[in-house]
Design a protein around this motif. Structure first.
Motif, short mmCIF file in Angstrom:
data_model
loop_
_atom_site.label_atom_id
_atom_site.label_comp_id
_atom_site.label_asym_id
_atom_site.label_seq_id
_atom_site.Cartn_x
_atom_site.Cartn_y
_atom_site.Cartn_z
N ASN A 8 0.82 -1.20 0.00
CA ASN A 8 0.00 0.00 0.00
C ASN A 8 0.86 1.26 0.00
O ASN A 8 0.52 2.27 0.61
CB ASN A 8 -0.91 -0.01 1.23
CG ASN A 8 -2.09 0.92 1.07
OD1 ASN A 8 -2.68 1.01 0.00
ND2 ASN A 8 -2.45 1.62 2.13
N LEU A 9 2.00 1.23 -0.70
CA LEU A 9 2.90 2.38 -0.76
C LEU A 9 2.36 3.38 -1.78
O LEU A 9 2.89 3.53 -2.88
CB LEU A 9 4.31 1.94 -1.13
CG LEU A 9 5.03 1.06 -0.10
CD1 LEU A 9 6.37 0.60 -0.65
CD2 LEU A 9 5.22 1.81 1.21
N ASN A 10 1.27 4.06 -1.41
CA ASN A 10 0.54 4.85 -2.40
C ASN A 10 0.44 6.34 -2.08
O ASN A 10 -0.37 7.04 -2.67
CB ASN A 10 -0.87 4.28 -2.58
CG ASN A 10 -1.70 4.32 -1.30
OD1 ASN A 10 -1.35 5.00 -0.34
ND2 ASN A 10 -2.80 3.58 -1.30
N ASN A 11 1.29 6.84 -1.14
CA ASN A 11 1.22 8.25 -0.80
C ASN A 11 2.46 9.00 -1.27
O ASN A 11 3.24 8.49 -2.08
CB ASN A 11 0.99 8.43 0.70
CG ASN A 11 2.16 7.91 1.54
OD1 ASN A 11 3.20 7.50 1.00
ND2 ASN A 11 2.00 7.91 2.84
N HIS A 12 2.68 10.21 -0.73
CA HIS A 12 3.78 11.07 -1.20
C HIS A 12 5.15 10.53 -0.82
O HIS A 12 6.16 11.02 -1.32
CB HIS A 12 3.60 12.48 -0.67
CG HIS A 12 3.77 12.60 0.82
ND1 HIS A 12 2.90 12.02 1.71
CD2 HIS A 12 4.72 13.21 1.57
CE1 HIS A 12 3.30 12.27 2.94
NE2 HIS A 12 4.40 12.99 2.89
N ILE A 13 5.18 9.54 0.07
CA ILE A 13 6.44 8.85 0.41
C ILE A 13 6.53 7.52 -0.34
O ILE A 13 7.55 7.21 -0.97
CB ILE A 13 6.54 8.60 1.92
CG1 ILE A 13 6.47 9.93 2.70
CG2 ILE A 13 7.82 7.84 2.25
CD1 ILE A 13 7.63 10.86 2.45
#
Length: 478
Positions: free
Chosen positions: A152-157
């Motif tokens: 779930n690595l789906n953000n700004h990081i």
């Protein structure tokens, strides 16, 4: 086709991309991408020191070097400490100093995508985006060397970290894009440069941060607005909030769903006695049956979304359909665990009103006694009370035999169920997952089907582990 020239993620590259200062190690290459966490850092990575609410990555530069990281990207005030941590030898570790390492992470990722030039597909939606992403990645692999967001690595990081794991041989990448506030997806699109954008569904998720479904739709549509003129928007024809985004698309539009006019139409969808989905898809004049290891009729839309996006990317229709059967559910996402004496439907990764309804539908279609262990749905804002009352009513409507409600809003779930006409289930209300696990170990019987679902913050994976230990995990049936 793989590239014949060398592109390297060097100290010099990172410094130029982030508008930073190269302190040392211009030619040293990070051959395995980037890390922000020394607990998972690998040899050959560049360590980007991110300040966080609880920990500051700058405190762990020595650990990063001990893990054989080959580069440090740090905020300007930590230059001397970074040089000391990296050692004196100029050929061991590169050091880049920047004004803001969070911004630098995105800038370096953006530059890396630009020089590699893969075909970029992005997927977002209130529900279904992770499943669609995984299905689509498998479809893409039939034609391209493909990378996809892990977990779930789906953000700004997370998205930049995925981007920095791209290698020159990758021809395509599938990014998942999450959001909980307006402007977040637009920011991710500036980093990722998507050419194809997929919106799976818009519903009442993240209401706490956005306030209304209309605001959620606006935030999700940022992906469509960011597409290039030669791109493709892939939209759910059955969801009015999604199909309305066609008006914002600066490019071609393809649609999916049961709608008769959908580009890829779901001709029919059925589930067998185990809940496994089979369906038929039509594209132009061709109809192809599709078998899956996915549970529940709601996944038909995710399958159609993935196949449509694959077609948009140049994958033949038949190859995309055949690839779907290779995908099994991710951990804690409607995964069916066949224990020795009962079945567990493990869907405790996250929860929202639409996903709760889909999971309860899956549970209701099982034979035998039905047990629902349901945790709080978080980030619903002002809609929280009503949503949990409606969840209780849905439990009653689905004729669930045992309800274990878990968390701060468990009383709302129970009240909604008990206020429903004809509700006769066995009911338990507990504060946390540990208590729920103890009750489950007592009330679950041979032949039961047990649904475990709630938002991640409730931690219901504890319950799944307890149930597996109780019966002994025999096999996983997907």
């Amino acid at each position: 086709m793989s590239r014949k020239y060398q592109i390297k993620l060097t100290g010099e590259f990172c410094a130029e991309a982030a508008n930073g200062d190269l302190i040392k190690g211009a030619d040293i290459e990070a051959v395995h991408g980037a890390s922000i966490d020394t607990r998972t850092a690998k040899p050959g990575q560049v360590f980007i020191a991110i300040p966080g609410p609880n920990f500051d990555g700058h405190q762990y530069m020595d650990e990063a070097i001990a893990k054989d990281c080959v580069g440090l990207v740090v905020n300007n005030e930590f230059i001397s400490r970074a040089v000391a941590a990296s050692g004196e030898a100029p050929d061991r570790v590169f050091v880049v100093a920047v004004e803001n390492t969070v911004k630098a992470l995105g800038m370096i990722a953006n530059a890396w995508i630009h020089v590699l030039g893969p075909k970029v597909v992005a997927v977002t939606g209130s529900v279904g985006k992770t499943t669609t992403k995984e299905l689509l990645a498998e479809c893409m692999k039939t034609r391209y060397v493909t990378l996809a967001t892990v977990g779930n690595l789906n953000n700004h990081i997370g998205l930049p970290l995925t981007a920095l794991s791209l290698k020159p041989e990758h021809e395509a990448v599938v990014f998942e894009m999450g959001m909980n506030h307006a402007g977040e997806i637009a920011h991710l699109c500036k980093i990722a440069r998507p050419q194809i954008g997929v919106v799976t569904y818009v519903g009442p998720v993240h209401l706490e941060g956005l306030g209304s479904i209309a605001a959620i739709a606006d935030a999700k549509s940022e992906l469509i607005s960011a597409l290039p003129k030669n791109g493709v928007a892939v939209l759910n024809a059955d969801n009015p909030h999604v199909i309305a985004m066609a008006q914002r698309a600066p490019c071609a539009v393809m649609t999916f769903g049961f709608d008769a006019n959908a580009t890829v139409r779901i001709v029919d969808a059925q589930i067998d006695e185990r809940g496994l989905l089979t369906l038929s898809l039509q594209y132009k004049d061709e109809i192809i049956p599709v078998t899956t290891f996915l549970v529940g009729l709601h996944n038909a839309a995710n399958v159609a979304a993935a196949v449509t996006a694959a077609i948009a990317a140049g994958v033949p229709f038949d190859k995309a359909c055949n690839a779907i059967g290779l995908v099994t559910p991710s951990s804690h996402r409607l995964a069916v665990i066949q224990a020795n004496h009962f079945r567990i439907i493990d869907d405790c990764y996250n929860a929202s009103p639409p996903s709760m309804a889909a999971a309860l539908q899956v549970l209701a279609q099982n034979q035998g006694r039905k047990v629902a262990i349901l945790g709080d749905m978080l980030e619903l804002g002002a809609a929280t009370d009503v949503a949990h009352l409606e969840l209780g009513s849905l439990v009653a409507a689905k004729k669930i035999d045992v309800l274990i409600a878990v968390g701060k809003y468990s009383d709302r779930i129970v009240l909604g169920a008990k206020d429903s006409q004809g509700f006769e289930a066995e009911v338990y209300k507990v504060d946390d997952a540990i208590q729920a696990a103890k009750i489950a170990e007592v009330v679950v019987n041979k032949g039961d089907t047990v649904l475990v679902k709630g938002s991640r913050g409730v931690g219901l994976d504890i319950v799944v582990k307890a149930l597996e230990s109780l019966s002994g995990r025999e096999e996983v049936s997907n």
